[in-house]
Design a protein around this motif. Structure first.
Motif, mmCIF file in Angstrom:
data_model
loop_
_atom_site.group_PDB
_atom_site.id
_atom_site.type_symbol
_atom_site.label_atom_id
_atom_site.label_comp_id
_atom_site.label_asym_id
_atom_site.label_seq_id
_atom_site.Cartn_x
_atom_site.Cartn_y
_atom_site.Cartn_z
ATOM 1 N N ASP A 39 -44.521 61.119 8.010
ATOM 2 C CA ASP A 39 -43.120 60.874 8.347
ATOM 3 C C ASP A 39 -42.377 60.041 7.312
ATOM 4 O O ASP A 39 -41.177 60.164 7.171
ATOM 5 C CB ASP A 39 -43.053 60.194 9.718
ATOM 6 C CG ASP A 39 -41.662 60.122 10.274
ATOM 7 O OD1 ASP A 39 -40.973 61.164 10.269
ATOM 8 O OD2 ASP A 39 -41.261 59.030 10.711
ATOM 9 N N ARG A 40 -43.077 59.164 6.616
ATOM 10 C CA ARG A 40 -42.403 58.312 5.620
ATOM 11 C C ARG A 40 -43.323 58.067 4.438
ATOM 12 O O ARG A 40 -44.537 58.052 4.575
ATOM 13 C CB ARG A 40 -41.926 57.013 6.236
ATOM 14 C CG ARG A 40 -42.986 56.201 6.936
ATOM 15 C CD ARG A 40 -42.416 54.932 7.518
ATOM 16 N NE ARG A 40 -42.167 55.081 8.941
ATOM 17 C CZ ARG A 40 -41.652 54.137 9.691
ATOM 18 N NH1 ARG A 40 -41.305 53.001 9.169
ATOM 19 N NH2 ARG A 40 -41.460 54.324 10.965
ATOM 20 N N VAL A 41 -42.711 57.880 3.307
ATOM 21 C CA VAL A 41 -43.452 57.592 2.082
ATOM 22 C C VAL A 41 -43.133 56.159 1.673
ATOM 23 O O VAL A 41 -41.974 55.750 1.655
ATOM 24 C CB VAL A 41 -43.134 58.614 0.960
ATOM 25 C CG1 VAL A 41 -41.677 58.585 0.574
ATOM 26 C CG2 VAL A 41 -44.031 58.412 -0.236
ATOM 27 N N LEU A 42 -44.184 55.399 1.383
ATOM 28 C CA LEU A 42 -44.013 53.998 1.024
ATOM 29 C C LEU A 42 -44.139 53.820 -0.485
ATOM 30 O O LEU A 42 -44.332 54.780 -1.226
ATOM 31 C CB LEU A 42 -45.023 53.138 1.778
ATOM 32 C CG LEU A 42 -44.916 53.192 3.314
ATOM 33 C CD1 LEU A 42 -45.902 52.236 3.960
ATOM 34 C CD2 LEU A 42 -43.501 52.922 3.795
ATOM 35 N N SER A 43 -44.048 52.578 -0.921
ATOM 36 C CA SER A 43 -43.992 52.288 -2.358
ATOM 37 C C SER A 43 -45.247 52.725 -3.108
ATOM 38 O O SER A 43 -45.198 52.936 -4.315
ATOM 39 C CB SER A 43 -43.742 50.797 -2.587
ATOM 40 O OG SER A 43 -44.814 50.031 -2.060
ATOM 41 N N ASP A 44 -46.369 52.898 -2.403
ATOM 42 C CA ASP A 44 -47.595 53.350 -3.065
ATOM 43 C C ASP A 44 -47.611 54.864 -3.277
ATOM 44 O O ASP A 44 -48.571 55.414 -3.818
ATOM 45 C CB ASP A 44 -48.831 52.904 -2.287
ATOM 46 C CG ASP A 44 -48.936 53.524 -0.893
ATOM 47 O OD1 ASP A 44 -48.066 54.345 -0.512
ATOM 48 O OD2 ASP A 44 -49.903 53.189 -0.181
ATOM 49 N N GLY A 45 -46.538 55.561 -2.833
ATOM 50 C CA GLY A 45 -46.443 57.003 -3.003
ATOM 51 C C GLY A 45 -47.186 57.800 -1.952
ATOM 52 O O GLY A 45 -47.192 59.033 -1.981
ATOM 53 N N THR A 46 -47.796 57.117 -1.004
ATOM 54 C CA THR A 46 -48.564 57.766 0.062
ATOM 55 C C THR A 46 -47.677 58.017 1.271
ATOM 56 O O THR A 46 -46.818 57.194 1.603
ATOM 57 C CB THR A 46 -49.764 56.870 0.473
ATOM 58 O OG1 THR A 46 -50.560 56.619 -0.688
ATOM 59 C CG2 THR A 46 -50.616 57.523 1.541
ATOM 60 N N TYR A 47 -47.906 59.136 1.928
ATOM 61 C CA TYR A 47 -47.197 59.461 3.164
ATOM 62 C C TYR A 47 -47.937 58.846 4.344
ATOM 63 O O TYR A 47 -49.167 58.886 4.401
ATOM 64 C CB TYR A 47 -47.089 60.975 3.347
ATOM 65 C CG TYR A 47 -46.130 61.596 2.372
ATOM 66 C CD1 TYR A 47 -44.781 61.739 2.691
ATOM 67 C CD2 TYR A 47 -46.555 62.014 1.117
ATOM 68 C CE1 TYR A 47 -43.886 62.277 1.782
ATOM 69 C CE2 TYR A 47 -45.660 62.559 0.200
ATOM 70 C CZ TYR A 47 -44.336 62.688 0.548
ATOM 71 O OH TYR A 47 -43.458 63.215 -0.349
ATOM 72 N N TYR A 48 -47.163 58.294 5.280
ATOM 73 C CA TYR A 48 -47.730 57.639 6.453
ATOM 74 C C TYR A 48 -47.130 58.234 7.719
ATOM 75 O O TYR A 48 -46.010 58.737 7.716
ATOM 76 C CB TYR A 48 -47.440 56.127 6.418
ATOM 77 C CG TYR A 48 -48.207 55.410 5.333
ATOM 78 C CD1 TYR A 48 -49.442 54.849 5.595
ATOM 79 C CD2 TYR A 48 -47.694 55.314 4.045
ATOM 80 C CE1 TYR A 48 -50.156 54.196 4.602
ATOM 81 C CE2 TYR A 48 -48.394 54.672 3.049
ATOM 82 C CZ TYR A 48 -49.621 54.113 3.336
ATOM 83 O OH TYR A 48 -50.315 53.483 2.333
ATOM 84 N N ASN A 49 -47.897 58.120 8.794
ATOM 85 C CA ASN A 49 -47.443 58.610 10.092
ATOM 86 C C ASN A 49 -46.623 57.538 10.804
ATOM 87 O O ASN A 49 -46.832 56.348 10.619
ATOM 88 C CB ASN A 49 -48.648 58.961 10.976
ATOM 89 C CG ASN A 49 -49.492 60.068 10.385
ATOM 90 O OD1 ASN A 49 -49.003 60.910 9.640
ATOM 91 N ND2 ASN A 49 -50.773 60.067 10.716
ATOM 92 N N THR A 50 -45.723 58.000 11.637
ATOM 93 C CA THR A 50 -44.978 57.131 12.532
ATOM 94 C C THR A 50 -45.499 57.370 13.940
ATOM 95 O O THR A 50 -45.642 58.512 14.377
ATOM 96 C CB THR A 50 -43.458 57.452 12.481
ATOM 97 O OG1 THR A 50 -42.976 57.158 11.167
ATOM 98 C CG2 THR A 50 -42.685 56.622 13.496
ATOM 99 N N ILE A 51 -45.797 56.286 14.642
ATOM 100 C CA ILE A 51 -46.260 56.359 16.026
ATOM 101 C C ILE A 51 -45.038 56.224 16.924
ATOM 102 O O ILE A 51 -44.255 55.279 16.793
ATOM 103 C CB ILE A 51 -47.255 55.220 16.354
ATOM 104 C CG1 ILE A 51 -48.381 55.149 15.322
ATOM 105 C CG2 ILE A 51 -47.760 55.323 17.783
ATOM 106 C CD1 ILE A 51 -49.442 56.169 15.432
#
Length: 181
Positions: free
Chosen positions: A162-174
């Motif tokens: 759902d979102r990409v953070l400064s490390d370039g990795t995509y993360y899920n939103t709960i």
């Protein structure tokens, strides 16, 4: 809508939680920018979706007048250190619920400020016929997820990548919700 002031003393820190007023707008505009720079748990990077002083004045005015909205601030020594909002809708099919969001300056983490902002919001919701509170939280924010679960929220779904953070990795939103039947 407004609530009565609440006072807390936790781990040597005394603070007040109260309804926001239009005089808080200048401080809120600045604190929101600071919080966005202190953590990647928020939806925004610093400066994105910026709300200026007139914007906060209007938001506070709207939230104070609307029975389905609540804007709270946490104050330490006359300084706002955190805030939360519950926002409802006038759409009849969704009029039973509000969405909750919270921000606290990193310097004040660990003093239950976020927890008490949420507890006040839950009490307000339960006292005003609101049946459901929803929120979104970053999957890596395990401390917040645990707090939400302790206060009756359940995981309702996961927004994958759902979102990409400064490390370039995509993360899920709960996606979490608390329903009072």
């Amino acid at each position: 809508m407004r609530i009565d002031e609440q006072h807390y003393s936790i781990k040597g820190l005394t603070y007040t939680i109260r309804s926001a007023n239009e005089k808080d707008a200048n401080e809120l505009s600045a604190i929101r920018l600071q919080i966005d720079s202190e953590t990647e748990n928020m939806d925004r990077e610093q400066g994105e979706a910026y709300i200026d002083v007139p914007g906060f004045e209007q938001l506070i005015k709207t939230d104070t007048e609307n029975m389905k909205n609540l804007f709270l601030v946490a104050v330490v020594h006359n300084r706002i250190v955190g805030f939360s909002r519950c926002e409802g809708t006038t759409l009849k099919r969704f009029a039973h619920k509000v969405e909750f969001g919270v921000c606290v300056l990193k310097e004040y983490w660990g003093h239950a400020i976020g927890k008490n902002l949420l507890r006040n919001s839950i009490f307000w919701a339960d006292s005003n016929g609101i049946k459901k509170i929803t929120l979104n939280v970053l999957e890596t924010n395990e401390k917040a997820i645990g707090l939400y679960q302790k206060l009756g929220f359940e995981i309702e779904g996961i927004l994958k990548n759902d979102r990409v953070l400064s490390d370039g990795t995509y993360y899920n939103t709960i996606v979490m919700g608390r329903f009072k039947g």
